[in-house]
Design a protein around this motif. Sequence first.
Motif, PDB file in Angstrom:
ATOM      1  N   TYR A   1      39.924  26.397   8.405  1.00 55.23           N
ATOM      2  CA  TYR A   1      41.014  27.325   8.708  1.00 55.23           C
ATOM      3  C   TYR A   1      40.720  28.733   8.201  1.00 55.23           C
ATOM      4  CZ  TYR A   1      44.034  23.793  10.718  1.00 55.23           C
ATOM      5  OH  TYR A   1      44.564  22.835  11.544  1.00 55.23           O
ATOM      6  N   THR A   2      40.021  28.841   7.084  1.00 52.54           N
ATOM      7  CA  THR A   2      39.649  30.169   6.586  1.00 52.54           C
ATOM      8  C   THR A   2      38.648  30.830   7.531  1.00 52.54           C
ATOM      9  OG1 THR A   2      40.059  29.517   4.302  1.00 52.54           O
ATOM     10  CG2 THR A   2      38.638  31.425   4.638  1.00 52.54           C
ATOM     11  N   ALA A   3      37.667  30.057   7.992  1.00 53.87           N
ATOM     12  CA  ALA A   3      36.661  30.602   8.914  1.00 53.87           C
ATOM     13  C   ALA A   3      37.290  31.014  10.240  1.00 53.87           C
ATOM     14  CB  ALA A   3      35.561  29.569   9.155  1.00 53.87           C
ATOM     15  N   ASN A   4      38.324  30.294  10.663  1.00 51.59           N
ATOM     16  CA  ASN A   4      38.991  30.622  11.926  1.00 51.59           C
ATOM     17  C   ASN A   4      40.079  31.670  11.759  1.00 51.59           C
ATOM     18  OD1 ASN A   4      37.449  28.951  13.528  1.00 51.59           O
ATOM     19  ND2 ASN A   4      38.754  27.189  13.153  1.00 51.59           N
ATOM     20  N   ALA A   5      40.330  32.081  10.532  1.00 51.18           N
ATOM     21  CA  ALA A   5      41.278  33.156  10.217  1.00 51.18           C
ATOM     22  C   ALA A   5      42.665  32.929  10.811  1.00 51.18           C
ATOM     23  CB  ALA A   5      40.718  34.513  10.661  1.00 51.18           C
ATOM     24  N   GLY A   6      43.215  31.788  10.565  1.00 53.58           N
ATOM     25  CA  GLY A   6      44.578  31.592  11.042  1.00 53.58           C
ATOM     26  C   GLY A   6      45.018  30.149  11.063  1.00 53.58           C
ATOM     27  N   GLY A   7      46.260  29.963  11.462  1.00 51.00           N
ATOM     28  CA  GLY A   7      46.799  28.636  11.610  1.00 51.00           C
ATOM     29  C   GLY A   7      47.363  28.012  10.352  1.00 51.00           C
ATOM     30  N   TRP A   8      47.489  28.787   9.274  1.00 46.86           N
ATOM     31  CA  TRP A   8      48.000  28.207   8.024  1.00 46.86           C
ATOM     32  C   TRP A   8      49.478  27.878   8.147  1.00 46.86           C
ATOM     33  CZ3 TRP A   8      44.897  26.523   4.303  1.00 46.86           C
ATOM     34  CH2 TRP A   8      43.597  27.014   4.253  1.00 46.86           C
ATOM     35  N   HIS A   9      50.262  28.817   8.620  1.00 43.05           N
ATOM     36  CA  HIS A   9      51.701  28.608   8.777  1.00 43.05           C
ATOM     37  C   HIS A   9      52.087  29.113  10.165  1.00 43.05           C
ATOM     38  CE1 HIS A   9      51.992  27.839   4.498  1.00 43.05           C
ATOM     39  NE2 HIS A   9      51.280  28.920   4.314  1.00 43.05           N
ATOM     40  N   ILE A  10      52.408  28.197  11.041  1.00 42.19           N
ATOM     41  CA  ILE A  10      52.763  28.554  12.414  1.00 42.19           C
ATOM     42  C   ILE A  10      54.244  28.253  12.620  1.00 42.19           C
ATOM     43  CG2 ILE A  10      52.310  28.106  14.850  1.00 42.19           C
ATOM     44  CD1 ILE A  10      49.490  27.303  14.086  1.00 42.19           C
ATOM     45  N   ASP A  11      54.911  29.102  13.367  1.00 43.30           N
ATOM     46  CA  ASP A  11      56.328  28.926  13.680  1.00 43.30           C
ATOM     47  C   ASP A  11      56.578  27.557  14.288  1.00 43.30           C
ATOM     48  OD1 ASP A  11      59.078  30.126  14.185  1.00 43.30           O
ATOM     49  OD2 ASP A  11      58.467  29.536  16.213  1.00 43.30           O
ATOM     50  N   VAL A  12      57.655  26.914  13.871  1.00 45.38           N
ATOM     51  CA  VAL A  12      57.967  25.553  14.316  1.00 45.38           C
ATOM     52  C   VAL A  12      58.180  25.481  15.832  1.00 45.38           C
ATOM     53  CG1 VAL A  12      60.452  25.715  13.884  1.00 45.38           C
ATOM     54  CG2 VAL A  12      59.342  23.503  13.802  1.00 45.38           C
ATOM     55  N   TYR A  13      58.754  26.496  16.439  1.00 48.60           N
ATOM     56  CA  TYR A  13      58.987  26.487  17.882  1.00 48.60           C
ATOM     57  C   TYR A  13      57.688  26.698  18.652  1.00 48.60           C
ATOM     58  CZ  TYR A  13      63.827  26.655  16.522  1.00 48.60           C
ATOM     59  OH  TYR A  13      65.036  26.360  15.949  1.00 48.60           O
ATOM     60  N   PHE A  14      56.838  27.574  18.134  1.00 48.31           N
ATOM     61  CA  PHE A  14      55.522  27.757  18.751  1.00 48.31           C
ATOM     62  C   PHE A  14      54.743  26.451  18.680  1.00 48.31           C
ATOM     63  CE2 PHE A  14      51.021  28.582  18.693  1.00 48.31           C
ATOM     64  CZ  PHE A  14      50.864  29.396  19.797  1.00 48.31           C
ATOM     65  N   THR A  15      54.779  25.801  17.516  1.00 47.64           N
ATOM     66  CA  THR A  15      54.077  24.534  17.348  1.00 47.64           C
ATOM     67  C   THR A  15      54.576  23.501  18.347  1.00 47.64           C
ATOM     68  OG1 THR A  15      53.693  24.972  14.999  1.00 47.64           O
ATOM     69  CG2 THR A  15      53.567  22.682  15.707  1.00 47.64           C
ATOM     70  N   ALA A  16      55.885  23.393  18.510  1.00 49.56           N
ATOM     71  CA  ALA A  16      56.463  22.383  19.398  1.00 49.56           C
ATOM     72  C   ALA A  16      55.994  22.539  20.844  1.00 49.56           C
ATOM     73  CB  ALA A  16      57.984  22.448  19.341  1.00 49.56           C
ATOM     74  N   PHE A  17      55.850  23.774  21.307  1.00 45.30           N
ATOM     75  CA  PHE A  17      55.538  23.998  22.718  1.00 45.30           C
ATOM     76  C   PHE A  17      54.086  24.353  23.015  1.00 45.30           C
ATOM     77  CE2 PHE A  17      60.110  24.251  22.807  1.00 45.30           C
ATOM     78  CZ  PHE A  17      60.414  23.641  24.013  1.00 45.30           C
ATOM     79  N   HIS A  18      53.289  24.673  21.974  1.00 41.87           N
ATOM     80  CA  HIS A  18      51.944  25.163  22.263  1.00 41.87           C
ATOM     81  C   HIS A  18      50.825  24.553  21.432  1.00 41.87           C
ATOM     82  CE1 HIS A  18      53.722  28.190  24.851  1.00 41.87           C
ATOM     83  NE2 HIS A  18      54.540  28.509  23.869  1.00 41.87           N
ATOM     84  N   ALA A  19      51.109  23.938  20.291  1.00 40.78           N
ATOM     85  CA  ALA A  19      50.047  23.512  19.381  1.00 40.78           C
ATOM     86  C   ALA A  19      49.727  22.029  19.524  1.00 40.78           C
ATOM     87  CB  ALA A  19      50.436  23.825  17.938  1.00 40.78           C
TER      88      ALA A  19
ATOM     89  N   THR B   1      53.611  16.543  20.515  1.00 41.46           N
ATOM     90  CA  THR B   1      53.995  15.822  19.302  1.00 41.46           C
ATOM     91  C   THR B   1      53.087  14.614  19.105  1.00 41.46           C
ATOM     92  OG1 THR B   1      56.287  16.547  19.428  1.00 41.46           O
ATOM     93  CG2 THR B   1      55.860  14.538  18.177  1.00 41.46           C
ATOM     94  N   GLN B   2      52.826  13.900  20.171  1.00 43.07           N
ATOM     95  CA  GLN B   2      51.931  12.741  20.072  1.00 43.07           C
ATOM     96  C   GLN B   2      50.517  13.180  19.699  1.00 43.07           C
ATOM     97  OE1 GLN B   2      52.944   9.592  20.142  1.00 43.07           O
ATOM     98  NE2 GLN B   2      50.890   9.003  19.594  1.00 43.07           N
ATOM     99  N   SER B   3      50.069  14.275  20.251  1.00 43.22           N
ATOM    100  CA  SER B   3      48.750  14.797  19.924  1.00 43.22           C
ATOM    101  C   SER B   3      48.654  15.136  18.436  1.00 43.22           C
ATOM    102  CB  SER B   3      48.456  16.039  20.766  1.00 43.22           C
ATOM    103  OG  SER B   3      47.223  16.602  20.401  1.00 43.22           O
ATOM    104  N   ARG B   4      49.707  15.746  17.894  1.00 42.90           N
ATOM    105  CA  ARG B   4      49.707  16.087  16.458  1.00 42.90           C
ATOM    106  C   ARG B   4      49.730  14.824  15.600  1.00 42.90           C
ATOM    107  NH1 ARG B   4      52.869  20.125  18.706  1.00 42.90           N
ATOM    108  NH2 ARG B   4      54.821  19.095  18.151  1.00 42.90           N
TER     109      ARG B   4
END
Length: 109
Positions: free
Chosen positions: A69-87, A39-42
């Motif tokens: 984000y287009t070049a990396n083909a992803g990351g536009w909408h990530i699940d909130v739980y995945f974000t909390a523990f991994h992003a 969370t602090q990193s974000r």
Amino acid sequence: AGVFSFIAGNGSLATPEMIGLMTIVVSAAGFLVRPVVLTQSRRFEFEADEFAARKLGTRQMIGALERLYTANAGGWHIDVYFTAFHASHPPASERLGRLQEIERDGLTT
């Protein structure tokens, strides 16, 4: 017997039982602390986006993030739980939304 003898004061930390127990404790602590650290990193990432928007202009920053984000083909909408523990970075939709708010509020060029 190893854990109990350690608690009683006549054991060693190097017993297989203590090593196993410490592995479990450290893993559990890491699992509980990880969302706080991420969370602090974000938050830092949002601050960096705002700084860049102030220096480069909000439109340029939005365009750069969209291309990234287009070049990396992803990351536009990530699940909130995945974000909390991994992003370590916020999802693109949140970053772009914040930049659009900054632009709308007239805080940058």
